[in-house]
Design an enzyme around this catalytic site. Sequence first.
Site, mmCIF file in Angstrom:
data_model
loop_
_atom_site.group_PDB
_atom_site.id
_atom_site.type_symbol
_atom_site.label_atom_id
_atom_site.label_comp_id
_atom_site.label_asym_id
_atom_site.label_seq_id
_atom_site.Cartn_x
_atom_site.Cartn_y
_atom_site.Cartn_z
ATOM 1 N N ASP A 60 0.828 -1.208 0.000
ATOM 2 C CA ASP A 60 0.000 0.000 0.000
ATOM 3 C C ASP A 60 0.865 1.261 0.000
ATOM 4 O O ASP A 60 1.973 1.261 0.540
ATOM 5 C CB ASP A 60 -0.920 -0.028 1.234
ATOM 6 N N ASN A 111 -11.017 -2.420 -5.482
ATOM 7 C CA ASN A 111 -10.218 -1.541 -6.353
ATOM 8 C C ASN A 111 -10.854 -1.336 -7.737
ATOM 9 O O ASN A 111 -10.502 -0.396 -8.453
ATOM 10 C CB ASN A 111 -8.783 -2.059 -6.515
HETATM 11 C C1 IPE Z 1 -5.655 -2.681 -0.333
HETATM 12 O O1 IPE Z 1 -5.217 -1.371 -0.492
HETATM 13 C C2 IPE Z 1 -5.593 -3.415 -1.619
HETATM 14 C C3 IPE Z 1 -4.257 -3.570 -2.175
HETATM 15 C C4 IPE Z 1 -3.124 -3.262 -1.611
HETATM 16 C C5 IPE Z 1 -4.228 -4.160 -3.477
HETATM 17 P P1 IPE Z 1 -6.236 -0.178 -0.676
HETATM 18 O O2 IPE Z 1 -5.432 1.056 -0.679
HETATM 19 O O3 IPE Z 1 -7.119 -0.423 -1.824
HETATM 20 O O4 IPE Z 1 -7.113 -0.301 0.644
HETATM 21 P P2 IPE Z 1 -7.904 0.789 1.473
HETATM 22 O O5 IPE Z 1 -8.796 1.489 0.518
HETATM 23 O O6 IPE Z 1 -6.887 1.703 2.078
HETATM 24 O O7 IPE Z 1 -8.635 0.005 2.507
HETATM 25 C C1 IPE Z 2 -1.533 0.212 -3.374
HETATM 26 O O1 IPE Z 2 -1.293 1.577 -3.400
HETATM 27 C C2 IPE Z 2 -1.716 -0.393 -4.739
HETATM 28 C C3 IPE Z 2 -3.106 -0.778 -5.052
HETATM 29 C C4 IPE Z 2 -4.115 -0.728 -4.252
HETATM 30 C C5 IPE Z 2 -3.323 -1.273 -6.403
HETATM 31 P P1 IPE Z 2 -2.487 2.605 -3.448
HETATM 32 O O2 IPE Z 2 -2.846 2.865 -4.864
HETATM 33 O O3 IPE Z 2 -3.601 2.155 -2.573
HETATM 34 O O4 IPE Z 2 -1.789 3.898 -2.832
HETATM 35 P P2 IPE Z 2 -2.415 4.913 -1.777
HETATM 36 O O5 IPE Z 2 -2.900 4.104 -0.617
HETATM 37 O O6 IPE Z 2 -3.520 5.625 -2.444
HETATM 38 O O7 IPE Z 2 -1.275 5.798 -1.405
HETATM 39 MG MG MG Z 3 -4.037 2.405 -0.631
#
Ligand code: IPE
Ligand code: IPE
Ligand code: MG
Length: 247
Positions: A21, A69
């Site tokens: 993340d 997502n």
């Molecule tokens: C969780 O991260 C899913 C992945 C790392 C693929 P998100 O960034 O989507 O999760 P939330 O929205 O913070 O819960």
């Molecule tokens: C994790 O990084 C990757 C996926 C969920 C695909 P994020 O895209 O959630 O990055 P932040 O949390 O918005 O910084």
């Molecule tokens: Mg994220």
Amino acid sequence: MSLKQQIDLAKLPKHVAIIMDGNGRWAKQRGKNRVFGHTNGVKAVRESAEACAELGVEYLTVYAFSTENWNRPQLEVTALMTLLMKTITAELKTLTKNDIRLGAIGDIDSLPKGVAKQLKEAIAATAHCKRMQLNLALSYSGKSEILNVAKILATKVQAGELKAGDINEEVFERQLFTAGMPDPELLIRTSGEHRLSNFLLWQLAYAEFYFTDVLWPDFDREELYKAIIDYQNRERRFGKTSEQLVP
Ligand code: IPE
Ligand code: IPE
Ligand code: MG
């Protein structure tokens, strides 16, 4: 002593799970768009996989895309799918070279056809690799996975193939995406968020959680070593008292 040398190889987790993340925030800090963050997150996956394989971890499961997502802006979803395709093709050689078998968990058939096809081909092409299995969680939801097992078992009961009273943890686990794999002993989540976001709800029942503020594109071997050292300093009691654990 280096971080790597501090790791007790006799006490390695067999299965490590990572919620990768912070890509979006990493890009934002640099004045770039979110996709730039995802692109720069690929190296962290490679480093984590190589480090785990070298140490002797048997399974590494990384959360790459959740069912939630799909609700991101269409442009980002498309960019992520394109990146996934490119990465699978580009990394196939490295996987084989490192003797790493690719696996996938999640609703793979909900991915764009090209992505699903390439993923399945890469899984087949690395099926012979022995050192470690790298599972990509794609279009994954822990709740859906559990619900799906309930449906499969209910159908078996209805068909008279299974008695409701015979359903136990073992029977249930045989229908999970992770059937045949040990549960992760260690879960890592980067970027300072402290939640599961619907990841491996059943399998993480007794995992040790490790949270770090490091954003995913900055995660590397050394960060992985830190997580494993932290894990090795935990006392895993499984409901018992500390005194009971003394050999
Ligand atoms: C969780 O991260 C899913 C992945 C790392 C693929 P998100 O960034 O989507 O999760 P939330 O929205 O913070 O819960
Ligand atoms: C994790 O990084 C990757 C996926 C969920 C695909 P994020 O895209 O959630 O990055 P932040 O949390 O918005 O910084
Ligand atoms: Mg994220």
